[in-house]
Design an enzyme around this catalytic site. Structure first.
Site, PDB file in Angstrom:
ATOM      1  N   LYS A 125       0.829  -1.246   0.149  1.00  0.00           N
ATOM      2  CA  LYS A 125      -0.095  -0.035  -0.015  1.00  0.00           C
ATOM      3  C   LYS A 125       0.667   1.265  -0.004  1.00  0.00           C
ATOM      4  CE  LYS A 125      -3.685  -0.112  -0.343  1.00  0.00           C
ATOM      5  NZ  LYS A 125      -5.195  -0.535  -1.118  1.00  0.00           N
TER       6      LYS A 125
HETATM    7  N1  PMP Z   1      -3.073  -7.370   1.487  1.00  0.00           N
HETATM    8  C1  PMP Z   1      -3.024  -6.208   2.727  1.00  0.00           C
HETATM    9  C2  PMP Z   1      -2.434  -6.648   3.674  1.00  0.00           C
HETATM   10  C3  PMP Z   1      -3.574  -5.167   2.576  1.00  0.00           C
HETATM   11  O1  PMP Z   1      -3.432  -4.170   3.445  1.00  0.00           O
HETATM   12  C4  PMP Z   1      -4.293  -4.758   1.152  1.00  0.00           C
HETATM   13  C5  PMP Z   1      -5.082  -3.378   0.962  1.00  0.00           C
HETATM   14  N2  PMP Z   1      -6.097  -3.290   2.150  1.00  0.00           N
HETATM   15  C6  PMP Z   1      -4.298  -5.779   0.234  1.00  0.00           C
HETATM   16  C7  PMP Z   1      -3.931  -7.068   0.411  1.00  0.00           C
HETATM   17  C8  PMP Z   1      -5.149  -5.626  -1.090  1.00  0.00           C
HETATM   18  O2  PMP Z   1      -4.734  -4.599  -1.920  1.00  0.00           O
HETATM   19  P1  PMP Z   1      -5.838  -3.720  -2.827  1.00  0.00           P
HETATM   20  O3  PMP Z   1      -6.460  -2.718  -1.765  1.00  0.00           O
HETATM   21  O4  PMP Z   1      -4.922  -3.108  -3.659  1.00  0.00           O
HETATM   22  O5  PMP Z   1      -6.724  -4.752  -3.332  1.00  0.00           O
END
Ligand code: PMP
Length: 343
Positions: A45
């Protein structure tokens, strides 16, 4: 004295792509993980935070000395706090009380204000995302240099930064020798952005979704209807709606990944690869293994290793926490006790 160090943001992205030997050898596919836990804020992120902030600067919405407000399960907040600190912005994070203590502590150590709210359904005005939107509007009126709402669920800059960086890096690192990409969705920015970059370069690339229990996307991409079943101890993934990021995303294969299925895979990554990762990485690698079984041997499949296990030490790697929920526990054996010297 300047209040910023832009050199820190240059550390974001360009993460290694690691061959996961156990999953690869067991499936006959090349299963590769993008080591996003090596970003300076510790997760994928950081990219989203930087993408959203750079776009807000470009559009003029974010002014020098301004404040960034976001509702987040934690990692986006950590990324925003890191980039905000590096570029001289204030950061206020609204998060639900259900998130791990480690993530809250990381936010506080990065100097941002953390506001915890009780969990509420997205349809309620008390949901943390809506609370963060209202707070941003209010602070924009009262802060001397204004405030913006990062809005990671629907802000196109989220998907955009993954298309421009993560997806391109994966293509370059595999030298175009990639058959499939799979990951879970939190906002959907990663899966949508990476898919966009890969499909632009290879139109028959296979895109898979790994969905934890309790989320609605497995049902959506297999039956066309948003519906959920069960629940999951994972954090940061699993949505109940088609976010702005997911609009128009085409998913070729979707898998529902249960906690009891991903935990042993997560523990194997520790003992077989020396990789201690967060729950979403466990779901992603389990999804990659399922996709490998579906596609058959010989394929190259890439997934995301989003953050590290230290962020969840009290939950995913805590036998008491897992046992209380009837879930698999880490299989580590005591090496020293077997010696007889240690009781
Ligand atoms: N894995 C973790 C540990 C996250 O914090 C997030 C984001 N909330 C994601 C995966 C998913 O990423 P995205 O928001 O790009 O779908």
């Amino acid at each position: 004295m300047t209040r910023a160090n832009p050199a820190i943001v240059d550390l974001i992205g360009s993460t290694p792509l690691i061959r996961l030997h156990g999953p690869s050898e067991r499936t006959g596919c090349e299963i590769l993980g993008k080591a996003e836990f090596l970003n300076p804020g510790g997760s994928v992120k950081d990219r989203t935070a930087l993408g959203i902030i750079r776009e807000a600067e470009r559009s003029g919405a974010l002014k020098p000395g301004g404040v960034i407000v976001e509702g987040t399960a934690g990692n986006t907040g950590i990324g925003l706090a890191l980039v905000g600190g590096a570029l001289g912005y204030g950061v206020v994070i609204v998060m639900p009380t259900t998130q791990s203590a480690e993530k809250k502590q990381a936010l506080m150590a990065l100097g941002c204000e953390v506001i915890e709210v009780d969990p509420a359904p997205f349809s309620s005005e008390n949901h943390f995302v809506h609370t963060s939107r209202r707070l941003a509007q209010k602070l924009n009126e009262t802060e001397p240099y204004g405030a913006i709402w990062a809005n990671q669920f629907d802000n196109p800059a989220n998907k955009g930064v993954h298309a421009a960086t993560t997806g391109v890096e994966i293509w370059d690192q595999t030298e175009g020798k990639i058959d499939a990409f799979i990951c879970a969705a939190g906002t959907g920015g990663t899966i949508a952005g990476v898919s966009e970059a890969l499909r632009a370069r290879k139109d028959d690339i296979i895109i898979g979704l790994a969905d934890p229990a309790g989320a609605s996307l497995y049902s959506y991409y297999t039956t066309g209807t948003l519906a959920s079943e069960g629940s999951s101890i994972t954090e940061g993934i699993g949505v109940g709606r088609i976010t702005g990021q997911l609009d128009n995303l085409k998913v070729d294969h979707a898998f529902r990944i249960l906690d009891e299925d991903f935990l042993p895979v997560l523990f194997d990554l520790v003992t077989e690869e020396g990789l201690s990762l967060g729950g979403s990485a466990g779901v992603n690698v389990t999804g990659a293994i399922e996709l490998a079984k579906t596609l058959g041997p010989g394929k190259t499949i890439v997934t995301m290793l989003c953050d590290s296990g230290s962020r969840y030490a009290g939950r995913l790697y805590n036998p008491d926490y897992l046992q209380a929920r009837g879930l698999p526990t880490p299989p580590w054996r005591s090496i020293s006790r077997a010696s007889g010297l240690i009781g």
